[in-house]
Design an enzyme around this catalytic site. Structure first.
Site: not given
Ligand code: EPU
Length: 425
Positions: A22-23, A93, A117, A122, A309, A401
């Site tokens: 995802k990132n 974000r 958040c 952040r 994470d 998500r």
């Protein structure tokens, strides 16, 4: 709103496959803005964050379609409105990373400041600082970053370090803008995360000239134009690490496919250190654990350190260790929403500033708990797999998500997870 009903304890055994990252996918989707035409991203996960990012691109004028096989086509031939609206960016974000590409493509952009958040404050000050160095004039108006690069982007030496080290999306933003700047940009203290490396590789495929990829010193020689990409995103190292923690806490054995162990060395080292076996196997690894795990200390750090994470998931795992562990969060010092929920499941946790002392207990006990953010919810799932009884996790949309249908992937290897609800968020 969906809930999970998870019965435990179970032992996981079998094969799971890791999805695309995802990132890594999100900033690569933003990179499509840089080159007018149709770009294709292959292997992106089917997640709500990815579709929200798609909506953001549609809102600025792109056409975005997802094929049956999951390929995402982004047609950025025309960008009608270089504005990242609050209503979309506040949901996700990562929306901030359209700023650099929009400036390079359109000369002007407005993007909403992301706002609150669950994992803490952040700021985006380093993104702004880096873009200003490239010659962008930036003001803050009505909660928006209003940016003007009509005088042109010019390459510079830029230091992008901050109080917590490097910034992943800040590096992505400045690197993308610099690809089309006049002259050479040097980013010092660039983020080295595999997701940044993947973006840089995609940009080079588009015709950018980036060297130093994977190091904290990126050198970007500006080019006049880029061409659209066809690109396969890397596997999600955080999903892989989450499956590893699930295998370990259930004293199970998982063959985790499509996992690049090289992206997870700090995590693999920790697992081996606490008595979990991790062996490379074809395009993945086998993770097995036969007894109680040993306690350890974990400090989260920028890559190649232990990833923030995976902090919550490893807290769940260490809650059942034979002794006391300490977890120190050095990236997001307030990222501890899961502590109170894990404590409801009988974990023995004491928070001291940005650290948590985890005193291993003999067993975790099921309870109704609340998902608060993506990784915190993953930790609750992991704890529930090992806890005695039926855990109810509320607000499952948080986990959706970042993990595609996690129940459909863990149930075939022994989990007992039922989703209930109407899918609303
Ligand atoms: N920071 C600043 N100023 C900035 C930017 C960052 O002070 O302008 C600070 C942050 O507050 C934090 C540290 O720098 O203390 C690192 O933040 P970073 O900018 O690297 O985070 P990010 O780019 O916003 C990405 C991931 C996060 C992941 C972090 C750290 C995406 C879409 N998000 O966020 O992923 O935790 O890097 O690795 O790539 C998740 O997937 O659950 C998630 C939160």
């Amino acid at each position: 709103m969906d809930i999970f009903r998870i019965e435990g304890p179970v032992r996981l055994s079998g094969t799971v496959s890791v999805n695309g990252s995802k990132n890594a996918a999100l900033p690569i989707m933003a990179a499509a803005i840089l080159a007018p035409g149709k770009s294709v991203l292959r292997g992106a996960p089917r997640l709500s964050d990815i579709s929200v990012f798609g909506q953001l691109l549609v809102d600025i004028g792109c056409k975005v379609t997802t094929a049956a096989n999951g390929d995402i086509t982004i047609d950025s031939t025309s960008i009608g409105k270089p504005v990242g609206e609050y209503d979309i960016v506040r949901k996700m974000r990562a929306g901030i990373c359209i700023l650099g590409p929009l400036l390079a493509r359109c000369g002007k952009a407005q993007v909403s400041m992301p706002g609150g958040c669950a994992i803490g404050y952040r700021p985006v000050d380093i993104h702004i600082r880096g873009l200003r160095e490239l010659g962008v004039q930036i003001d803050l108006e009505n909660g928006y970053i209003v940016a003007d690069a009509t005088k042109g982007l010019r390459g510079r030496e830029i230091f992008l370090g901050g109080p917590f080290g490097s910034t992943v999306l800040g590096t992505a933003n400045v690197m993308m803008a610099a690809t089309l700047a006049k002259g050479t940009t040097v980013i010092e203290s660039a983020a080295c995360e595999p997701e940044v490396t993947d973006l840089a590789n995609c940009l080079n495929k588009m015709g950018a000239k980036i060297t130093g990829i994977g190091s904290p010193r990126l050198i970007i020689e500006g080019v006049k134009q880029l061409k659209p990409f066809e690109y396969d995103v890397i596997p999600d190292r955080i999903e892989a690490g989450t499956f590893m923690a699930a295998a370990a806490i259930t004293k199970g054995c998982l063959h985790i496919q499509n996992c690049r162990l090289g992206d997870l060395m700090a995590v693999v080292d920790k697992l081996r250190n606490i008595g979990v076996t991790v062996e490379a196997e074809n395009s993945g690894c086998i993770v097995a654990c036969s007894g109680h795990v040993r306690p350890t200390d974990i400090t989260t750090q920028p890559y190649p350190g232990f990833p923030t994470d995976l902090q919550a998931q490893f807290m769940a795992l260490l809650a059942l260790a034979e002794g006391n562990s300490i977890i120190i969060e050095k990236i997001f010092p307030d990222r501890f929403m899961h502590v109170a929920e894990l404590a409801r499941m009988a974990a023995d946790l004491r928070k001291e500033g940005a650290a948590v002392i985890v005193s291993g207990v003999k067993k975790l006990v099921a309870a109704p708990v609340m998902a608060s953010d993506l990784r915190a919810s993953a930790a609750l799932v992991i704890a529930a797999l090992a806890a005695e009884g039926t855990t109810i996790i509320n607000r499952v949309y948080h986990i959706d998500r970042g993990y595609e249908k996690i129940e459909e992937r863990l149930n075939p290897v022994g989990a007992k997870i039922t989703r209930e609800g109407d899918g609303s968020v």
